[in-house]
Enzyme design. Sequence first.
Site, PDB file in Angstrom:
ATOM      1  N   ALA A 118      21.453  33.804 -20.602  1.00 31.21           N
ATOM      2  CA  ALA A 118      22.262  33.462 -21.777  1.00 31.21           C
ATOM      3  C   ALA A 118      23.432  34.434 -21.927  1.00 31.21           C
ATOM      4  CB  ALA A 118      21.389  33.491 -23.025  1.00 31.21           C
ATOM      5  N   HIS A 119      24.514  33.926 -22.524  1.00 29.59           N
ATOM      6  CA  HIS A 119      25.712  34.741 -22.754  1.00 29.59           C
ATOM      7  C   HIS A 119      26.042  34.724 -24.236  1.00 29.59           C
ATOM      8  CE1 HIS A 119      29.676  36.448 -22.132  1.00 29.59           C
ATOM      9  NE2 HIS A 119      30.146  35.503 -22.918  1.00 29.59           N
ATOM     10  N   PRO A 120      26.355  35.846 -24.802  1.00 28.60           N
ATOM     11  CA  PRO A 120      26.351  37.200 -24.230  1.00 28.60           C
ATOM     12  C   PRO A 120      25.019  37.891 -24.490  1.00 28.60           C
ATOM     13  CG  PRO A 120      27.445  37.274 -26.357  1.00 28.60           C
ATOM     14  CD  PRO A 120      26.993  35.833 -26.133  1.00 28.60           C
TER      15      PRO A 120
END
Length: 118
Positions: A95-97
């Site tokens: 996942a980002h961020p």
Amino acid sequence: VIYTEPEVADVGKTEEQLKDAGVDYKKAVFPFMANSRARANETASGMVKILTDAKTDRVLGMHIIGKNAGELIHEGCLAMEYGASAEDLARTCHAHPTLSEALREAAMAASFGKPIHF
């Protein structure tokens, strides 16, 4: 896991152990300074280091210094338990961020020769 500030966590072999055993290995390091979540949280000191077999790309060791290292190291534990390669970690969605992206970036450096963000 060493619960200091910053935390220190590792699993598997160290560079010294691999050298002493004559193992041909690769090392990849990704600094948290290049991770957007760490910079946003002002916790950008530290790094993720991955040691892999030079021929098979299998993860031989992972070492993390930084915020939440004790929680991030579990991905390295799973990789070693199931014989995963750095490429396996690099191709897994992160996942980002998030801080865990630093593990993916280090895995990319180990397997493909360079991370995206450093």
